[in-house]
Design a protein around this motif. Sequence first.
Motif, PDB file in Angstrom:
ATOM      1  N   ALA A   1       0.825  -1.205   0.000  1.00  0.00           N
ATOM      2  CA  ALA A   1       0.000   0.000   0.000  1.00  0.00           C
ATOM      3  C   ALA A   1       0.861   1.258   0.000  1.00  0.00           C
ATOM      4  N   GLU A   2       1.884   1.292   0.863  1.00  0.00           N
ATOM      5  CA  GLU A   2       2.771   2.458   0.935  1.00  0.00           C
ATOM      6  C   GLU A   2       3.478   2.719  -0.384  1.00  0.00           C
ATOM      7  N   ASP A   3       3.808   1.647  -1.100  1.00  0.00           N
ATOM      8  CA  ASP A   3       4.558   1.778  -2.346  1.00  0.00           C
ATOM      9  C   ASP A   3       3.662   2.041  -3.551  1.00  0.00           C
ATOM     10  N   GLY A   4       2.357   2.216  -3.315  1.00  0.00           N
ATOM     11  CA  GLY A   4       1.456   2.653  -4.368  1.00  0.00           C
ATOM     12  C   GLY A   4       0.928   1.581  -5.287  1.00  0.00           C
ATOM     13  N   LEU A   5       1.167   0.313  -4.960  1.00  0.00           N
ATOM     14  CA  LEU A   5       0.673  -0.768  -5.802  1.00  0.00           C
ATOM     15  C   LEU A   5      -0.768  -1.104  -5.451  1.00  0.00           C
ATOM     16  N   HIS A   6      -1.411  -1.841  -6.340  1.00  0.00           N
ATOM     17  CA  HIS A   6      -2.704  -2.437  -6.065  1.00  0.00           C
ATOM     18  C   HIS A   6      -2.473  -3.842  -5.512  1.00  0.00           C
ATOM     19  N   LEU A   7      -3.565  -4.541  -5.170  1.00  0.00           N
ATOM     20  CA  LEU A   7      -3.425  -5.859  -4.564  1.00  0.00           C
ATOM     21  C   LEU A   7      -4.519  -6.780  -5.065  1.00  0.00           C
ATOM     22  N   ASP A   8      -4.131  -8.011  -5.390  1.00  0.00           N
ATOM     23  CA  ASP A   8      -5.086  -9.048  -5.775  1.00  0.00           C
ATOM     24  C   ASP A   8      -5.287 -10.003  -4.611  1.00  0.00           C
ATOM     25  N   ALA A   9      -6.538 -10.244  -4.276  1.00  0.00           N
ATOM     26  CA  ALA A   9      -6.890 -11.249  -3.288  1.00  0.00           C
ATOM     27  C   ALA A   9      -7.594 -12.394  -3.998  1.00  0.00           C
ATOM     28  N   CYS A  10      -7.313 -13.628  -3.581  1.00  0.00           N
ATOM     29  CA  CYS A  10      -7.906 -14.804  -4.215  1.00  0.00           C
ATOM     30  C   CYS A  10      -8.912 -15.494  -3.322  1.00  0.00           C
ATOM     31  N   SER A  11      -9.213 -14.913  -2.177  1.00  0.00           N
ATOM     32  CA  SER A  11     -10.219 -15.478  -1.286  1.00  0.00           C
ATOM     33  C   SER A  11     -10.737 -14.364  -0.398  1.00  0.00           C
ATOM     34  N   GLY A  12     -11.863 -14.627   0.251  1.00  0.00           N
ATOM     35  CA  GLY A  12     -12.389 -13.647   1.183  1.00  0.00           C
ATOM     36  C   GLY A  12     -11.462 -13.407   2.351  1.00  0.00           C
ATOM     37  N   ASN A  13     -10.723 -14.447   2.768  1.00  0.00           N
ATOM     38  CA  ASN A  13      -9.814 -14.262   3.896  1.00  0.00           C
ATOM     39  C   ASN A  13      -8.599 -13.423   3.515  1.00  0.00           C
ATOM     40  N   GLU A  14      -8.064 -13.606   2.300  1.00  0.00           N
ATOM     41  CA  GLU A  14      -7.000 -12.704   1.848  1.00  0.00           C
ATOM     42  C   GLU A  14      -7.513 -11.269   1.790  1.00  0.00           C
ATOM     43  N   LEU A  15      -8.739 -11.103   1.299  1.00  0.00           N
ATOM     44  CA  LEU A  15      -9.341  -9.767   1.254  1.00  0.00           C
ATOM     45  C   LEU A  15      -9.497  -9.206   2.656  1.00  0.00           C
ATOM     46  N   ALA A  16      -9.991 -10.024   3.595  1.00  0.00           N
ATOM     47  CA  ALA A  16     -10.178  -9.557   4.962  1.00  0.00           C
ATOM     48  C   ALA A  16      -8.858  -9.139   5.595  1.00  0.00           C
ATOM     49  N   LEU A  17      -7.786  -9.912   5.330  1.00  0.00           N
ATOM     50  CA  LEU A  17      -6.482  -9.553   5.881  1.00  0.00           C
ATOM     51  C   LEU A  17      -6.025  -8.205   5.337  1.00  0.00           C
ATOM     52  N   ALA A  18      -6.146  -8.021   4.029  1.00  0.00           N
ATOM     53  CA  ALA A  18      -5.704  -6.764   3.420  1.00  0.00           C
ATOM     54  C   ALA A  18      -6.482  -5.581   3.994  1.00  0.00           C
ATOM     55  N   LEU A  19      -7.790  -5.734   4.128  1.00  0.00           N
ATOM     56  CA  LEU A  19      -8.607  -4.657   4.683  1.00  0.00           C
ATOM     57  C   LEU A  19      -8.225  -4.387   6.135  1.00  0.00           C
ATOM     58  N   ALA A  20      -8.002  -5.454   6.912  1.00  0.00           N
ATOM     59  CA  ALA A  20      -7.627  -5.276   8.314  1.00  0.00           C
ATOM     60  C   ALA A  20      -6.288  -4.562   8.451  1.00  0.00           C
ATOM     61  N   ALA A  21      -5.392  -4.777   7.487  1.00  0.00           N
ATOM     62  CA  ALA A  21      -4.082  -4.116   7.512  1.00  0.00           C
ATOM     63  C   ALA A  21      -4.160  -2.666   7.039  1.00  0.00           C
ATOM     64  N   GLY A  22      -5.348  -2.242   6.613  1.00  0.00           N
ATOM     65  CA  GLY A  22      -5.530  -0.864   6.183  1.00  0.00           C
ATOM     66  C   GLY A  22      -5.310  -0.633   4.707  1.00  0.00           C
ATOM     67  N   PHE A  23      -5.286  -1.710   3.912  1.00  0.00           N
ATOM     68  CA  PHE A  23      -5.074  -1.524   2.471  1.00  0.00           C
ATOM     69  C   PHE A  23      -6.291  -0.828   1.867  1.00  0.00           C
ATOM     70  N   PRO A  24      -6.071   0.191   1.006  1.00  0.00           N
ATOM     71  CA  PRO A  24      -7.200   0.918   0.420  1.00  0.00           C
ATOM     72  C   PRO A  24      -8.079   0.005  -0.431  1.00  0.00           C
ATOM     73  N   ALA A  25      -9.355  -0.111  -0.070  1.00  0.00           N
ATOM     74  CA  ALA A  25     -10.264  -1.018  -0.775  1.00  0.00           C
ATOM     75  C   ALA A  25     -10.353  -0.744  -2.270  1.00  0.00           C
ATOM     76  N   PRO A  26     -10.350   0.523  -2.735  1.00  0.00           N
ATOM     77  CA  PRO A  26     -10.466   0.753  -4.182  1.00  0.00           C
ATOM     78  C   PRO A  26      -9.290   0.213  -4.993  1.00  0.00           C
ATOM     79  N   ARG A  27      -8.188  -0.162  -4.322  1.00  0.00           N
ATOM     80  CA  ARG A  27      -7.036  -0.708  -5.029  1.00  0.00           C
ATOM     81  C   ARG A  27      -6.945  -2.224  -4.890  1.00  0.00           C
ATOM     82  N   ILE A  28      -8.040  -2.890  -4.527  1.00  0.00           N
ATOM     83  CA  ILE A  28      -8.060  -4.340  -4.357  1.00  0.00           C
ATOM     84  C   ILE A  28      -8.966  -4.954  -5.418  1.00  0.00           C
ATOM     85  N   ALA A  29      -8.512  -6.070  -5.993  1.00  0.00           N
ATOM     86  CA  ALA A  29      -9.346  -6.890  -6.882  1.00  0.00           C
ATOM     87  C   ALA A  29      -9.511  -8.261  -6.243  1.00  0.00           C
ATOM     88  N   LEU A  30     -10.712  -8.833  -6.380  1.00  0.00           N
ATOM     89  CA  LEU A  30     -10.988 -10.154  -5.820  1.00  0.00           C
ATOM     90  C   LEU A  30     -11.084 -11.174  -6.940  1.00  0.00           C
TER      91      LEU A  30
END
Length: 497
Positions: free
Chosen positions: A104-133
């Motif tokens: 997130a700090e380095d300006g990249l987006h993030l791909d999650a392959c499960s709801g739990n990966e998504l939940a971890l990213a959100l819990a860590a404060g990753f910006p939701a608009p930069r996440i793909a599921l």
Amino acid sequence: MRAHPAGPLHAGIAPPPATGPAPADLGALDPQVWPRSARRVDGELHLGGRSVTELAREHGTPLFVLDEGDFRGRAADFAGAFAGADVHYASKAFLCGQVARWVAEDGLHLDACSGNELALALAAGFPAPRIALHGNNKSLVELQLAVDAGIGHVVLDSFDEIDRLVPLASARVSAGGRPVPVLIRATVGIEAHTHEFIATAHEDQKFGFSLATGDALAAARRVCDSPALELAGLHSHIGSQIFDTAGFEAAAHRVVGLMGAIRDATGRVLPELNLGGGFGIAYLPEDDPVAPGDVAAKLRTIVAAECAELGLPVPRLAVEPGRAIAGPGTVTLYEIGTIKPVRLGASGAPGTPLVRNYVSVDGGMSDNIRTALYDAAYTCVLANRDSDAPPALCRVVGKHCETGDILVRDLWLPADVVPGDLLAVAATGAYCWSMASNYNYLLKPPVVAVRDGVATELVRRQTLSDVFALDAVLAHMPAPSPVIDQPAPELAAGTRS
């Protein structure tokens, strides 16, 4: 597999020749294979300015050591090469809270392959608009989480999934929210030149909508017919560990053609094109991965040319490196427990036996299943000291009750390696920790980041108490003693020098 997992003496398979001539320097660290900070200091391997012996003494073994500068440097390399495009870190390679924050700090987006990966990213404060599921079987719960969080894209993989998402998206729109942006994952019929199990774009597999059968175009039509969904673009992924850009270029040709077909059928001009990941890394010195800048230049050129031919505006590109960012910067440290010489037959010299040393370490397929699963190739070195002993043919194996529990199938190590020595296996940052298990009740190793001489624990070592807590019978029993729960530092240090 090229060899029977139990070894060449089984199933009528002849013993293989020695693994090429022994290198002049058995302790050499090829810069293409090892982390960028890897150095020999008085013969001992140092990573991120820290001695591996110190790291093993403090954190035990097995131990994943992640070079933070390497990880973030490779992320920056992709961001620079694809400036003006979106670089999604494929988190299945390795994800934890701190990695999510780095990305997130380095300006990249993030791909999650499960709801739990998504939940971890959100819990860590990753910006939701930069996440793909991603995923071929997203549940209602996972899709609801994505919709509620307002993530950037849901990558659609089946008609059932479209039907599952529409009511959730409609409820959001009815409540005053915007339509859910989606990508159609198109299976473009190109089989990457890689292992069958990780080549994902040929027709007979579980991912995506087939372009050849018309399913991809039909999926696009269905999305366009739903006011609660926004068709933002297309997605394609042709496989993993790819060294040749030709497959990416062929995929780009076909998926841009699909964009033209969608425009002609629906009037929609799609603004985004995600060409996936799969960029290879060097596990061995002879591997020759493509530099991010070369990949970026070729993809931009082919997409621009295809769009010009069809009269389409050039879409915003996206790519999904995971292994190429996380893989090279992590090393796994093991302690040697036993060494067993096994005679294989004549070496070619009259009367001279060919001997392979089975070098057993304190981890194995529970922390790196890839050799057994994919016949993946790794290399390793004696890490706690140097040696001028002659080379010996070795096979590095784990401690599991499986003949296929192999980490490095064939390599040369100094003939004087002994129990208590440390071995370092290179390029284990992608998928090794992510695919770790508790087979034989071994515990998952910790992950420690090193940078500028400082070691920071990212993921703690799993304890037997953690495992007992999931057992209906054992959960309420007294916790195991500390000696069982986690080795004391003096035991973890072993007899190594």
